[in-house]
Design a protein around this motif. Sequence first.
Motif, PDB file in Angstrom:
ATOM      1  N   ILE A   1      25.473 104.185  34.717  1.00 46.41           N
ATOM      2  CA  ILE A   1      24.689 104.001  33.709  1.00 46.41           C
ATOM      3  C   ILE A   1      25.694 104.151  32.215  1.00 46.41           C
ATOM      4  O   ILE A   1      26.139 105.407  32.627  1.00 46.41           O
ATOM      5  CB  ILE A   1      23.637 104.000  33.668  1.00 46.41           C
ATOM      6  N   VAL A   2      25.790 103.989  31.339  1.00 47.57           N
ATOM      7  CA  VAL A   2      27.091 103.974  30.685  1.00 47.57           C
ATOM      8  C   VAL A   2      26.706 103.871  28.960  1.00 47.57           C
ATOM      9  O   VAL A   2      25.920 102.698  28.752  1.00 47.57           O
ATOM     10  CB  VAL A   2      28.786 104.008  30.616  1.00 47.57           C
ATOM     11  N   THR A   3      25.649 105.521  28.657  1.00 48.34           N
ATOM     12  CA  THR A   3      25.034 105.327  27.590  1.00 48.34           C
ATOM     13  C   THR A   3      26.534 105.260  26.222  1.00 48.34           C
ATOM     14  O   THR A   3      27.392 106.506  26.756  1.00 48.34           O
ATOM     15  CB  THR A   3      24.156 106.225  27.510  1.00 48.34           C
ATOM     16  N   THR A   4      26.042 104.593  25.055  1.00 48.46           N
ATOM     17  CA  THR A   4      26.726 105.610  23.967  1.00 48.46           C
ATOM     18  C   THR A   4      26.204 105.972  22.583  1.00 48.46           C
ATOM     19  O   THR A   4      25.054 104.895  22.156  1.00 48.46           O
ATOM     20  CB  THR A   4      27.113 103.653  23.624  1.00 48.46           C
ATOM     21  N   LEU A   5      25.846 106.742  22.311  1.00 51.51           N
ATOM     22  CA  LEU A   5      25.056 107.764  21.003  1.00 51.51           C
ATOM     23  C   LEU A   5      25.805 106.734  19.986  1.00 51.51           C
ATOM     24  O   LEU A   5      26.214 106.121  19.578  1.00 51.51           O
ATOM     25  CB  LEU A   5      25.409 109.012  20.407  1.00 51.51           C
ATOM     26  N   LYS A   6      25.349 106.133  18.872  1.00 46.49           N
ATOM     27  CA  LYS A   6      25.053 105.740  17.509  1.00 46.49           C
ATOM     28  C   LYS A   6      25.455 107.066  16.558  1.00 46.49           C
ATOM     29  O   LYS A   6      25.749 108.280  17.071  1.00 46.49           O
ATOM     30  CB  LYS A   6      23.961 105.687  16.543  1.00 46.49           C
ATOM     31  N   LYS A   9      18.785 106.773  19.527  1.00 45.36           N
ATOM     32  CA  LYS A   9      20.052 107.163  19.249  1.00 45.36           C
ATOM     33  C   LYS A   9      21.064 106.476  19.815  1.00 45.36           C
ATOM     34  O   LYS A   9      22.029 107.195  19.596  1.00 45.36           O
ATOM     35  CB  LYS A   9      19.709 108.896  20.008  1.00 45.36           C
ATOM     36  N   TYR A  10      20.562 105.145  20.697  1.00 48.80           N
ATOM     37  CA  TYR A  10      21.655 104.866  21.593  1.00 48.80           C
ATOM     38  C   TYR A  10      21.909 103.639  20.319  1.00 48.80           C
ATOM     39  O   TYR A  10      21.533 102.963  19.834  1.00 48.80           O
ATOM     40  CB  TYR A  10      21.494 104.439  22.523  1.00 48.80           C
ATOM     41  N   SER A  11      23.306 103.101  20.437  1.00 48.30           N
ATOM     42  CA  SER A  11      23.958 101.850  20.601  1.00 48.30           C
ATOM     43  C   SER A  11      24.210 100.728  21.640  1.00 48.30           C
ATOM     44  O   SER A  11      24.239  99.762  21.212  1.00 48.30           O
ATOM     45  CB  SER A  11      25.181 102.316  19.369  1.00 48.30           C
ATOM     46  N   TYR A  32      14.581 107.762  32.316  1.00 47.98           N
ATOM     47  CA  TYR A  32      14.801 108.493  31.556  1.00 47.98           C
ATOM     48  C   TYR A  32      14.505 107.948  30.031  1.00 47.98           C
ATOM     49  O   TYR A  32      14.536 109.147  29.637  1.00 47.98           O
ATOM     50  CB  TYR A  32      16.338 108.567  31.659  1.00 47.98           C
ATOM     51  N   LEU A  33      14.552 106.824  29.818  1.00 46.78           N
ATOM     52  CA  LEU A  33      14.700 106.657  28.183  1.00 46.78           C
ATOM     53  C   LEU A  33      13.134 106.078  27.862  1.00 46.78           C
ATOM     54  O   LEU A  33      12.722 106.679  26.390  1.00 46.78           O
ATOM     55  CB  LEU A  33      15.139 104.951  28.605  1.00 46.78           C
ATOM     56  N   TYR A  41      17.482  98.550  18.692  1.00 43.89           N
ATOM     57  CA  TYR A  41      17.824  99.593  18.603  1.00 43.89           C
ATOM     58  C   TYR A  41      19.032  99.618  19.386  1.00 43.89           C
ATOM     59  O   TYR A  41      20.357 100.633  18.763  1.00 43.89           O
ATOM     60  CB  TYR A  41      17.074 100.842  19.330  1.00 43.89           C
ATOM     61  N   TYR A  42      19.703  99.110  20.633  1.00 42.68           N
ATOM     62  CA  TYR A  42      20.703  98.785  21.515  1.00 42.68           C
ATOM     63  C   TYR A  42      20.809  97.667  22.122  1.00 42.68           C
ATOM     64  O   TYR A  42      19.598  96.762  21.251  1.00 42.68           O
ATOM     65  CB  TYR A  42      20.372 100.181  22.216  1.00 42.68           C
TER      66      TYR A  42
END
Length: 276
Positions: free
Chosen positions: A232-237, A220-222, A212-213, A187-188
Amino acid sequence: MKNKWRILKILVTVAVFGFLLSFSLKRFNEKPLDNISVKMSDKSPVYFVDEKDIKTIVEKYNSTKKVGDIDIPNLEKKLNQLPAVDSANVYLTLDGKLHVDILQRVPVFRLNNGGKGFYVDKKGIEFPISKNYSHPCMLVSGDVKKKDYLKLVELIEKIDKDSFCKNFFVGISKEKDNYNLVTNEGYYKVEIGDLDNIEFKIKGFKAFVEKYLIDQNPEKYSKISVKYDNQIVTTLKDGYKPEKDTISEEKPKEILEKPLKKEEKKKLAEKEKKKQ
């Protein structure tokens, strides 16, 4: 006079011994080389070369098939030049048996760089892919420089020793100057940046997954980036729409309802009587 006889006896003994040795060596050298022992190291079994391949090379360096005509130094040098061979040791025993001990290179990862594919071993040495055998190992893609080979080896060894990481990560990719770990879910990607402080970065990602995950939809994450210090930095799709919040619908009634006062309870009881 006695000394002369002693010297004469010694000379005769040496001459006889030399004659017998020369005769034995001649017989040994003329002996047919029909006993070849090829030993492949079984410490980490790989099958890039086999016994048949080695014996073919031995025959090439011994056309007369006689023990005395085998060129051991050149044969050993030739075997060590085989791309998939880490080391070769060749020697003869007194019974005329030729021993060939082969240690093959064990791939740590398979690199696909600009359409070219090859293996890299734990020493950071490249060697070609075989048409006859494919070794299971980590897949790496992108413009990877040779100076990073040993750090990649270190990273992959850490992944293999950790049960969580081994089941989670299936590949490594490089985009520009950033390395990413490819997950089995697909997914990511997990962005780790450079190959420094690997242990700290992996620990951070494991903590994110466990805390968390595990309670979220991973689709939902890319990208999940652990390349920055202490964050930690997350990027949404693109185009991702959060799912409808259903928490309030699942709450027990005793939490949603407020306690009733005495007057309200009396009115509610009267309404129930009228209904009856």
